[in-house]
Design a protein around this motif. Structure first.
Motif, PDB file in Angstrom:
ATOM      1  N   MET A  97       0.840  -1.198   0.000  1.00 29.12           N
ATOM      2  CA  MET A  97       0.000   0.000   0.000  1.00 29.12           C
ATOM      3  C   MET A  97       0.875   1.248   0.000  1.00 29.12           C
ATOM      4  SD  MET A  97      -3.255   1.027   0.284  1.00 29.12           S
ATOM      5  CE  MET A  97      -4.158  -0.167   1.228  1.00 29.12           C
ATOM      6  N   LYS A  98       1.888   1.253   0.851  1.00 23.41           N
ATOM      7  CA  LYS A  98       2.799   2.394   0.930  1.00 23.41           C
ATOM      8  C   LYS A  98       3.538   2.585  -0.393  1.00 23.41           C
ATOM      9  CE  LYS A  98       6.374   4.235   3.966  1.00 23.41           C
ATOM     10  NZ  LYS A  98       7.196   4.007   5.152  1.00 23.41           N
ATOM     11  N   ALA A  99       4.016   1.481  -0.992  1.00 23.57           N
ATOM     12  CA  ALA A  99       4.748   1.549  -2.261  1.00 23.57           C
ATOM     13  C   ALA A  99       3.830   2.041  -3.382  1.00 23.57           C
ATOM     14  CB  ALA A  99       5.328   0.181  -2.604  1.00 23.57           C
ATOM     15  N   LEU A 100       2.592   1.567  -3.401  1.00 30.26           N
ATOM     16  CA  LEU A 100       1.646   2.008  -4.430  1.00 30.26           C
ATOM     17  C   LEU A 100       1.391   3.509  -4.331  1.00 30.26           C
ATOM     18  CD1 LEU A 100      -1.275  -0.550  -4.880  1.00 30.26           C
ATOM     19  CD2 LEU A 100       0.141   0.471  -6.644  1.00 30.26           C
ATOM     20  N   HIS A 101       1.107   3.970  -3.122  1.00 34.53           N
ATOM     21  CA  HIS A 101       0.811   5.393  -2.952  1.00 34.53           C
ATOM     22  C   HIS A 101       2.039   6.257  -3.268  1.00 34.53           C
ATOM     23  CE1 HIS A 101      -3.364   5.351  -1.561  1.00 34.53           C
ATOM     24  NE2 HIS A 101      -3.062   4.127  -1.163  1.00 34.53           N
ATOM     25  N   ALA A 102       3.214   5.783  -2.895  1.00 36.37           N
ATOM     26  CA  ALA A 102       4.437   6.520  -3.220  1.00 36.37           C
ATOM     27  C   ALA A 102       4.643   6.565  -4.738  1.00 36.37           C
ATOM     28  CB  ALA A 102       5.641   5.871  -2.541  1.00 36.37           C
ATOM     29  N   THR A 103       4.363   5.467  -5.410  1.00 39.39           N
ATOM     30  CA  THR A 103       4.516   5.411  -6.866  1.00 39.39           C
ATOM     31  C   THR A 103       3.508   6.327  -7.550  1.00 39.39           C
ATOM     32  OG1 THR A 103       5.350   3.151  -6.738  1.00 39.39           O
ATOM     33  CG2 THR A 103       4.528   3.883  -8.879  1.00 39.39           C
ATOM     34  N   PHE A 104       2.259   6.269  -7.107  1.00 34.50           N
ATOM     35  CA  PHE A 104       1.243   7.168  -7.671  1.00 34.50           C
ATOM     36  C   PHE A 104       1.653   8.627  -7.488  1.00 34.50           C
ATOM     37  CE2 PHE A 104      -2.059   3.672  -7.076  1.00 34.50           C
ATOM     38  CZ  PHE A 104      -2.203   3.427  -8.428  1.00 34.50           C
ATOM     39  N   HIS A 105       2.151   8.939  -6.307  1.00 34.40           N
ATOM     40  CA  HIS A 105       2.579  10.316  -6.021  1.00 34.40           C
ATOM     41  C   HIS A 105       3.759  10.711  -6.922  1.00 34.40           C
ATOM     42  CE1 HIS A 105       3.278  13.970  -3.756  1.00 34.40           C
ATOM     43  NE2 HIS A 105       4.549  13.622  -3.639  1.00 34.40           N
ATOM     44  N   ARG A 106       4.730   9.792  -7.050  1.00 36.20           N
ATOM     45  CA  ARG A 106       5.941  10.074  -7.841  1.00 36.20           C
ATOM     46  C   ARG A 106       5.605  10.344  -9.303  1.00 36.20           C
ATOM     47  NH1 ARG A 106       8.676   6.352 -10.627  1.00 36.20           N
ATOM     48  NH2 ARG A 106       7.895   4.654  -9.365  1.00 36.20           N
ATOM     49  N   ILE A 107       4.640   9.623  -9.835  1.00 37.24           N
ATOM     50  CA  ILE A 107       4.310   9.813 -11.249  1.00 37.24           C
ATOM     51  C   ILE A 107       3.261  10.896 -11.454  1.00 37.24           C
ATOM     52  CG2 ILE A 107       5.026   7.499 -11.903  1.00 37.24           C
ATOM     53  CD1 ILE A 107       2.173   6.611 -11.989  1.00 37.24           C
ATOM     54  N   GLY A 108       2.832  11.522 -10.358  1.00 36.37           N
ATOM     55  CA  GLY A 108       1.961  12.696 -10.471  1.00 36.37           C
ATOM     56  C   GLY A 108       0.485  12.404 -10.612  1.00 36.37           C
ATOM     57  N   MET A 109       0.026  11.255 -10.139  1.00 34.77           N
ATOM     58  CA  MET A 109      -1.404  10.935 -10.214  1.00 34.77           C
ATOM     59  C   MET A 109      -2.119  11.506  -8.995  1.00 34.77           C
ATOM     60  SD  MET A 109      -2.193   7.154 -11.586  1.00 34.77           S
ATOM     61  CE  MET A 109      -1.652   6.565 -13.153  1.00 34.77           C
ATOM     62  N   ASP A 110      -3.187  12.253  -9.255  1.00 33.97           N
ATOM     63  CA  ASP A 110      -4.007  12.731  -8.140  1.00 33.97           C
ATOM     64  C   ASP A 110      -4.982  11.623  -7.738  1.00 33.97           C
ATOM     65  OD1 ASP A 110      -5.997  12.700 -10.073  1.00 33.97           O
ATOM     66  OD2 ASP A 110      -6.224  14.881 -10.148  1.00 33.97           O
ATOM     67  N   ASP A 111      -5.847  11.905  -6.755  1.00 34.78           N
ATOM     68  CA  ASP A 111      -6.764  10.878  -6.251  1.00 34.78           C
ATOM     69  C   ASP A 111      -7.676  10.327  -7.337  1.00 34.78           C
ATOM     70  OD1 ASP A 111      -5.676  11.115  -3.747  1.00 34.78           O
ATOM     71  OD2 ASP A 111      -7.292  12.359  -2.925  1.00 34.78           O
ATOM     72  N   ASP A 112      -8.243  11.208  -8.148  1.00 37.92           N
ATOM     73  CA  ASP A 112      -9.155  10.752  -9.210  1.00 37.92           C
ATOM     74  C   ASP A 112      -8.429   9.863 -10.218  1.00 37.92           C
ATOM     75  OD1 ASP A 112     -11.303  12.089  -8.094  1.00 37.92           O
ATOM     76  OD2 ASP A 112     -11.020  13.892  -9.328  1.00 37.92           O
ATOM     77  N   ALA A 113      -7.266  10.274 -10.628  1.00 35.90           N
ATOM     78  CA  ALA A 113      -6.491   9.475 -11.588  1.00 35.90           C
ATOM     79  C   ALA A 113      -6.101   8.134 -10.982  1.00 35.90           C
ATOM     80  CB  ALA A 113      -5.247  10.234 -12.030  1.00 35.90           C
ATOM     81  N   ARG A 114      -5.742   8.135  -9.700  1.00 37.91           N
ATOM     82  CA  ARG A 114      -5.368   6.892  -9.009  1.00 37.91           C
ATOM     83  C   ARG A 114      -6.564   5.940  -8.970  1.00 37.91           C
ATOM     84  NH1 ARG A 114      -4.492   8.375  -3.623  1.00 37.91           N
ATOM     85  NH2 ARG A 114      -6.471   7.470  -3.045  1.00 37.91           N
ATOM     86  N   HIS A 115      -7.752   6.458  -8.620  1.00 36.29           N
ATOM     87  CA  HIS A 115      -8.951   5.620  -8.560  1.00 36.29           C
ATOM     88  C   HIS A 115      -9.317   5.083  -9.943  1.00 36.29           C
ATOM     89  CE1 HIS A 115      -9.632   6.347  -4.341  1.00 36.29           C
ATOM     90  NE2 HIS A 115      -9.587   7.663  -4.533  1.00 36.29           N
TER      91      HIS A 115
END
Length: 161
Positions: A21-39
Motif C-alpha cells: 500500500m505504501k509503495a503504491l501510494h508513493a509510486t502514484f505520487h511520484r508519477i503525479g497521479m491525483d486521487d481521481d487518476a489513481r482511482h
C-alpha cells in the motif's frame, strides 16, 4: 508410517500488505497521479471491480506496482534517448567538440561520440560517458552545452560588430 503434508502458501486470496500500500501510494505520487487518476487507474486495472487500493489483492498490488514502474522506466528511457540526441546535436555547434566535423560514416560517428564522452567525463558534473548518465544528469549536461553554444554565438556576434 508418517505422512507429511506440505501446505503451500498461496497469495491468491491474500490482501494487499501495508508495504505494498505504501509503495503504491508513493509510486502514484511520484508519477503525479491525483486521487481521481489513481482511482481510475485502479478501476481500470481491476476491470471495474474496485477503485480502492485497500481492496486490491496481494497479487493485484504486485502486478500493478510492476506495471507502473515499468511504464516509468520506459518513459525514462525515451526521455534519455531524446536528451542524448539533443546533446549530440549541440556538440556540432561547439567549436572545440564536433563543429565542422562530418558525421557521414560509422567511423566519424564513433569519433564524434568519443570526443563528446571525453568532454563529458572531464567537464560535466556527472563525470561519466553520456550513455551512462541518468536523465537528470543528461538534462544538466544539456544545459551546460546550451550555455556553451550561447556564449560562442555571443562571441561570434561581437566579433562581427
Amino acid at each position: 508410517m508418517i505422512i507429511r503434508v506440505t501446505v503451500m502458501r498461496t497469495t491468491k486470496d491474500k490482501i494487499i500488505t501495508p508495504q505494498q500500500m505504501k509503495a503504491l501510494h508513493a509510486t502514484f505520487h511520484r508519477i503525479g497521479m491525483d486521487d481521481d487518476a489513481r482511482h481510475d487507474c485502479i478501476s481500470s486495472f481491476t476491470d471495474g471491480r474496485t477503485q480502492s487500493s485497500k481492496e486490491l489483492s496481494f497479487d493485484e498490488a504486485r502486478r500493478l506496482l510492476a506495471s507502473l514502474n515499468e511504464d516509468q522506466a520506459e518513459k525514462a528511457r525515451e526521455e534519455a534517448k531524446k536528451l542524448v540526441k539533443a546533446i549530440f546535436c549541440l556538440s556540432f555547434q561547439i567549436s572545440f567538440l564536433n563543429k565542422g566535423y562530418a558525421n557521414d560514416t560509422q567511423e566519424e560517428f564513433q569519433m564524434n561520440i568519443a570526443k563528446l564522452n571525453v568532454f563529458a567525463r572531464s567537464k560535466s558534473a556527472a563525470r561519466k560517458n553520456v550513455s551512462e548518465m541518468y536523465p537528470s544528469e543528461l538534462k544538466a549536461f544539456k544545459k551546460q552545452l546550451e550555455a556553451i553554444v550561447y556564449n560562442e554565438n555571443k562571441k561570434s556576434k561581437n566579433k562581427k560588430s
